[in-house]
Design an enzyme around this catalytic site. Structure first.
Site, PDB file in Angstrom:
ATOM      1  N   TYR A   1       7.477  -9.834   6.932  1.00  0.00           N
ATOM      2  CA  TYR A   1       7.266  -8.404   7.118  1.00  0.00           C
ATOM      3  C   TYR A   1       7.869  -7.968   8.446  1.00  0.00           C
ATOM      4  O   TYR A   1       7.859  -8.729   9.420  1.00  0.00           O
ATOM      5  CB  TYR A   1       5.772  -8.059   7.148  1.00  0.00           C
ATOM      6  CG  TYR A   1       5.108  -8.033   5.804  1.00  0.00           C
ATOM      7  CD1 TYR A   1       5.098  -6.870   5.045  1.00  0.00           C
ATOM      8  CD2 TYR A   1       4.475  -9.165   5.294  1.00  0.00           C
ATOM      9  CE1 TYR A   1       4.469  -6.839   3.802  1.00  0.00           C
ATOM     10  CE2 TYR A   1       3.848  -9.137   4.054  1.00  0.00           C
ATOM     11  CZ  TYR A   1       3.849  -7.963   3.313  1.00  0.00           C
ATOM     12  OH  TYR A   1       3.237  -7.930   2.096  1.00  0.00           O
TER      13      TYR A   1
ATOM     14  N   ASP B   1       0.818  -1.209   0.000  1.00  0.00           N
ATOM     15  CA  ASP B   1       0.000   0.000   0.000  1.00  0.00           C
ATOM     16  C   ASP B   1       0.853   1.262   0.000  1.00  0.00           C
ATOM     17  O   ASP B   1       2.049   1.213   0.278  1.00  0.00           O
ATOM     18  CB  ASP B   1      -0.876   0.033   1.256  1.00  0.00           C
ATOM     19  CG  ASP B   1      -2.036  -0.923   1.149  1.00  0.00           C
ATOM     20  OD1 ASP B   1      -2.371  -1.317   0.025  1.00  0.00           O
ATOM     21  OD2 ASP B   1      -2.593  -1.279   2.202  1.00  0.00           O
TER      22      ASP B   1
END
Lengths: 244, 244
Positions: free
Chosen positions: A109, A51
């Site tokens: 992540y 994003d």
């Protein structure tokens, strides 16, 4: 020839990975420079989207080219043409049936927090703030509940179209350094906003806004409202994508 | 009433600490917001200037006010009015003869490097790049030469007007973490660009561009050309100012 590239980028500078109209994406920026260098229209396929504002330490993407430019010359040549907010940090040759998204086996992540009453100007694009007080042990205990294979429907932004919301989280580690907290999540795949919702959920656990029972309930019911809020993009880094 | 404030700022967003015509400085930004809040013209005096791009973890500055607003209300009120790139992180009352610059006894600067062949998009505003190869032990050995009281004329940007270029460096430490190197310098005062020139000199030592003898020569002769290059502002942080 199919190549897999490793890409680092500073999320603040782009409107996310995926090309959209009228905004600057990482994908489009790379495609333009690769097309100019290789003198043919290049389309790249990432391991997945990130994003707007999300950083990548090592995003992976593949593309095909008929160019005879030696592979090892490509990163340096492309990097001199790219804006300073993106760099290709590696390249390797792959078989024609390799796919940056579908061949991915695991992703990692990293999420960076800092705990402070005052927001930190130096860290505002690279970390997310947590207001004290915070019980770090409660965060760690909550993380243990999420590890394993679960239906993570409650940890997925609404409107996402996926066949199944079951994912396996191999590892969800937390550690502290000074006033900073780091969270690393490794799994076989992640739903839309899943890491940012996990980040928010662990913070809510650390602030006693969610109990361990609440988090178990979120997993069992799949109710998004039972998990914590979606934490900011600024703290999130795609750290690694593993293929086998 | 004289107050001393502690200020954190992200250097990239400003043209340095000191107010100049037609550019945005940290000092001017703070003065405007403090003047609006306290409803009188406020002038602030910093512990010293920082150049464009240099960050502050804890810059110190004093100002006088006749306002009766309780001291502890000031940081929060000011922070809501400031751009996100500056925050007041502390305030204390001081005697009328206290001076943020002249009363300072020691300062600490931090410098952040990373060692990589490829520039790092995520760290481009917060670190400086060193190209490999680098011999870290040679950097540490070179640092030892600089500790103590010396004439640092060779480590001062030309054109600077100071009475004496002798300064005492109490501490010059280096440590590694992953591909990053951190340098911390504590001294009774620093000349213009001194920390950035020390950073460049230690990097040159680590890359065998300067020998220990060269560095001793730089100290002895005061010849700027014998020290390393001025390293970028992006890696430099004013970390602390101590008063006694």
């Amino acid at each position: 020839m199919r190549y897999l590239i490793t890409v680092e980028y500073f999320g603040k500078a782009f409107n996310g990975w995926q090309t959209q109209k009228e905004v600057i994406s990482v994908q489009q920026t790379l495609e333009e420079v690769l097309s100019a260098l290789l003198r043919e229209k290049i389309s790249i396929t990432g391991s997945g989207r990130t994003d707007a504002g999300v950083h990548a330490l090592a995003q992976k993407a593949h593309f095909d080219t008929n160019s005879t430019i030696p592979m090892n010359k490509i990163p340096l040549a492309v990097n001199t043409m790219l804006p300073e907010d993106i760099r290709i940090t590696g390249i390797e040759e792959k078989a024609a049936d390799f796919h940056a998204q579908y061949s991915a086996k695991r992703k990692t992540y990293l999420y960076k927090f800092y705990v402070s009453r005052t927001s930190s100007p130096i860290r505002r694009h690279t970390h997310a703030q947590i207001l004290p007080p915070l019980d770090f042990k409660k965060m760690k205990d909550a993380a243990k509940i999420l590890v394993g294979a679960h239906d993570f429907k409650a940890f997925c932004a609404s409107g996402s179209l996926v066949k199944t919301t079951t994912r396996t989280l191999y590892r969800l580690e937390l550690w502290q350094q000074g006033d900073e907290i780091f969270m690393e999540a490794e799994g076989n795949g992640f739903l839309y906003n899943m890491v940012r919702i996990i980040a928010g959920t662990l913070v809510y656990a650390g602030k006693s806004k969610l109990s361990e029972e609440d988090i178990r309930q979120a997993l069992e019911t799949g109710d998004r409202k039972k998990a914590g809020k979606t934490f900011p993009a600024s703290g999130l880094y795609l750290k690694d994508v593993v293929y086998e």
